[in-house]
Design an enzyme around this catalytic site. Structure first.
Site, PDB file in Angstrom:
ATOM      1  N   LYS A   1       0.778  -1.023  -0.338  1.00 41.21           N
ATOM      2  CA  LYS A   1       0.261   0.088  -0.070  1.00 41.21           C
ATOM      3  C   LYS A   1       0.557   1.021   0.249  1.00 41.21           C
ATOM      4  O   LYS A   1       1.917   1.014   0.736  1.00 41.21           O
ATOM      5  CB  LYS A   1      -1.086   0.204   1.262  1.00 41.21           C
ATOM      6  CG  LYS A   1      -1.606   1.237   0.819  1.00 41.21           C
ATOM      7  CD  LYS A   1      -3.087   1.303   2.391  1.00 41.21           C
ATOM      8  CE  LYS A   1      -3.532   1.999   2.775  1.00 41.21           C
ATOM      9  NZ  LYS A   1      -4.927   1.934   3.826  1.00 41.21           N
TER      10      LYS A   1
ATOM     11  N   SER B   1      -9.600   1.479   3.056  1.00 41.09           N
ATOM     12  CA  SER B   1      -8.547   2.152   1.731  1.00 41.09           C
ATOM     13  C   SER B   1      -7.753   1.522   0.932  1.00 41.09           C
ATOM     14  O   SER B   1      -7.758   2.232   0.052  1.00 41.09           O
ATOM     15  CB  SER B   1      -8.594   3.797   2.809  1.00 41.09           C
ATOM     16  OG  SER B   1      -7.629   3.056   3.858  1.00 41.09           O
TER      17      SER B   1
ATOM     18  N   SER C   1      -9.606  -0.600   6.178  1.00 40.61           N
ATOM     19  CA  SER C   1      -9.519  -0.598   5.559  1.00 40.61           C
ATOM     20  C   SER C   1      -8.236  -1.930   4.631  1.00 40.61           C
ATOM     21  O   SER C   1      -7.721  -1.491   4.035  1.00 40.61           O
ATOM     22  CB  SER C   1      -8.500   0.878   5.551  1.00 40.61           C
ATOM     23  OG  SER C   1      -9.077   1.812   5.500  1.00 40.61           O
TER      24      SER C   1
HETATM   25  N1  GLN Z   1     -13.315   3.692   5.568  1.00 43.24           N
HETATM   26  C1  GLN Z   1     -12.651   4.902   7.127  1.00 43.24           C
HETATM   27  C2  GLN Z   1     -11.959   6.066   7.530  1.00 43.24           C
HETATM   28  O1  GLN Z   1     -12.426   6.621   5.971  1.00 43.24           O
HETATM   29  C3  GLN Z   1     -11.629   3.967   7.474  1.00 43.24           C
HETATM   30  C4  GLN Z   1      -9.902   4.168   7.010  1.00 43.24           C
HETATM   31  C5  GLN Z   1      -9.165   3.244   7.376  1.00 43.24           C
HETATM   32  O2  GLN Z   1      -9.282   2.644   7.900  1.00 43.24           O
HETATM   33  N2  GLN Z   1      -7.721   3.301   6.877  1.00 43.24           N
HETATM   34  O3  GLN Z   1     -11.439   6.463   7.932  1.00 43.24           O
END
Ligand code: GLN
Length: 446
Positions: A52, A127, A151
């Site tokens: 990532k 994400s 995410s």
């Molecule tokens: N969707 C969640 C957010 O927007 C989690 C994102 C994540 O785990 N990095 O914060």
């Protein structure tokens, strides 16, 4: 490595999972391994992995999918990258994400929209959508992601693969571009449970560079995967099969429950009464931490700098205004507000108190049970563009994963069937540092 590069170039025209390919360096490394030979103890030797793009990689562009880091070449490797290198693994490229990992669909990337591996009109989740699509689309065998509120688990669910968020502190965060430091963890995406355990073995452990990494002994996560989970005590929170969860998702989870019962586990209903506050608590805490962490992007030391500036204030304001996306700005504002002198007590402090109640809910369940089971996400993958203008709907998608981060627990998503051709994710949650229990149950189930 050659074959992987060919596959990626072909399939990524459709999936757009990668932001940067590490082509020449990966080929050179593979040639070197061919020459020197590999250490048979290194189970990851020569295996191309996708990373990532919020994990820093020395001399390899790392963007966090933000315009502010578009041309950023890190001068050091994240600890997880050093650990993978010690195992002779090959970094094949860097994958797309929501800018600074803020989002649940990978649509917040400044550069491209990654597609779901099963249906290219759907989001891959986020994400870590790029890493999940790359694994599910057969571009790579495994990848790393990061999970702050879901995410890793939610994109794993949306793409029908295995994704694990380890216990907070299990894996070093050194070199993970910080979003919310009390929640962030790096973890593995794979196509099956055993591979996942092996990859987590490779990246876990105490790190002097991260004072929140744990000195707990790292067990062999792949040991004891024998399919025997007789008498394992599993709890299903009634809130996890309640309102807002799509019917086909509920049906798949009920099916999974009967599979676990057939395997000899006992399954009872429990309650996590404060989990309904998880989403608001998370968005206050995560945004507050983000507003602090993202202060370092000031247009001075590295990253994007605005042209035509008159003074220092201008450098800050213009650089940040021009190079951060809307979602990142929304969170910086929300976080700055929550931490302000006049609002701290009503927002940040209150959220921190409710976080403790959420932790206590879990502790009560784990006094009697080995594992918590439920869906990973309320729905299957939604359409590209469908929720992007509606932050609240987007935020609610994480209602089942967020409490796990708030409590620092390990969580896994694994495939549990399909609805209309789209994968459904089953979530297993274990007590702190009890990843082994989660892997044993996941292995018996898959
Ligand atoms: N969707 C969640 C957010 O927007 C989690 C994102 C994540 O785990 N990095 O914060």
């Amino acid at each position: 490595v050659k074959e992987t590069l060919t596959t990626i170039k072909e399939r990524d025209q459709k999936l757009a999972a990668f932001l940067t390919l590490n082509e020449q360096a990966a080929l050179d490394q593979a040639a070197k391994l061919d020459q020197q030979g590999i250490d048979p103890a290194n189970i990851l030797a020569g295996i191309p992995l996708a990373i990532k793009d919020n994990i820093v990689t020395k001399n390899l562009r790392t963007t966090a999918a933000s315009k502010i880091l578009e041309n950023f070449q890190p001068i050091y490797d994240a600890t997880v990258m050093e650990k993978l290198a010690a195992q002779q693994a090959v970094t094949i490229g860097k994958t797309n994400l929501d800018e600074f990992a803020m989002g649940g669909s990978t649509e917040n990337s400044a550069f491209q929209i990654t597609k779901n591996a099963w249906d290219q009109t759907k989001v891959p989740g986020g994400s870590s959508g790029g890493s999940a699509a790359a694994v599910a689309g057969g571009e790579v065998l495994a990848a790393l992601g990061s999970d702050t509120g879901g995410s890793i688990r939610q994109p794993a669910a949306f793409n029908g693969i295995v994704g694990v968020k380890p216990t907070y502190g299990r894996v070093s965060r050194y070199g993970l571009i910080a979003f919310a430091s009390s929640l962030d963890q790096i973890g593995p995406f794979t196509r099956n449970v055993k591979d996942n355990a092996l990859l987590l073995n490779a990246i876990s452990g105490l790190d002097p560079h991260d004072s929140t990494s744990s000195n707990q002994k790292v067990p062999d996560f792949a040991a004891g995967l024998d399919g025997n989970i007789k008498n394992m005590k599993i709890a299903v929170p009634k809130e996890y099969l309640g309102e807002g969860i799509a019917e086909p998702v509920k049906a798949a989870i009920k099916q999974a429950i009967s599979t676990f019962e057939k395997l000899g586990a006992t399954v009872d209903e429990v309650s996590l009464p404060h989990s309904k506050y998880g989403v608001p608590v998370y968005y206050i805490i995560a945004s507050s931490e983000a507003s602090s962490n993202l202060q370092r992007f000031d247009g001075i030391r590295y990253g994007y700098r605005a042209q035509d500036v008159k003074n220092l204030e201008d450098v800050y304001v213009k650089s940040r205004s021009e190079a951060f996306g809307d979602e990142v700005k929304r969170r910086i504002m929300l976080g700055t507000f929550s931490l302000s002198a006049g609002t701290y007590d009503a927002f940040f402090k209150k959220a921190a108190q409710v976080r403790t109640l959420i932790c206590q809910d879990f502790a009560k369940v784990f006094a009697d049970y080995d594992l918590i089971l439920g869906p990973t996400a309320p729905t299957t993958a939604f359409g590209i563009g469908e929720d992007i203008d509606d932050p609240i709907t987007m935020y609610m998608n994480d209602i089942l994963t967020i409490p796990v981060n708030l409590a620092g627990l390990p969580g896994m998503s694994l495939p549990a069937g399909f609805a209309d051709g789209l994968p459904i994710g089953l979530q297993l949650i274990a007590n702190r540092f009890a990843e082994n229990t989660m892997y044993r149950a996941g292995y018996a189930f898959e």
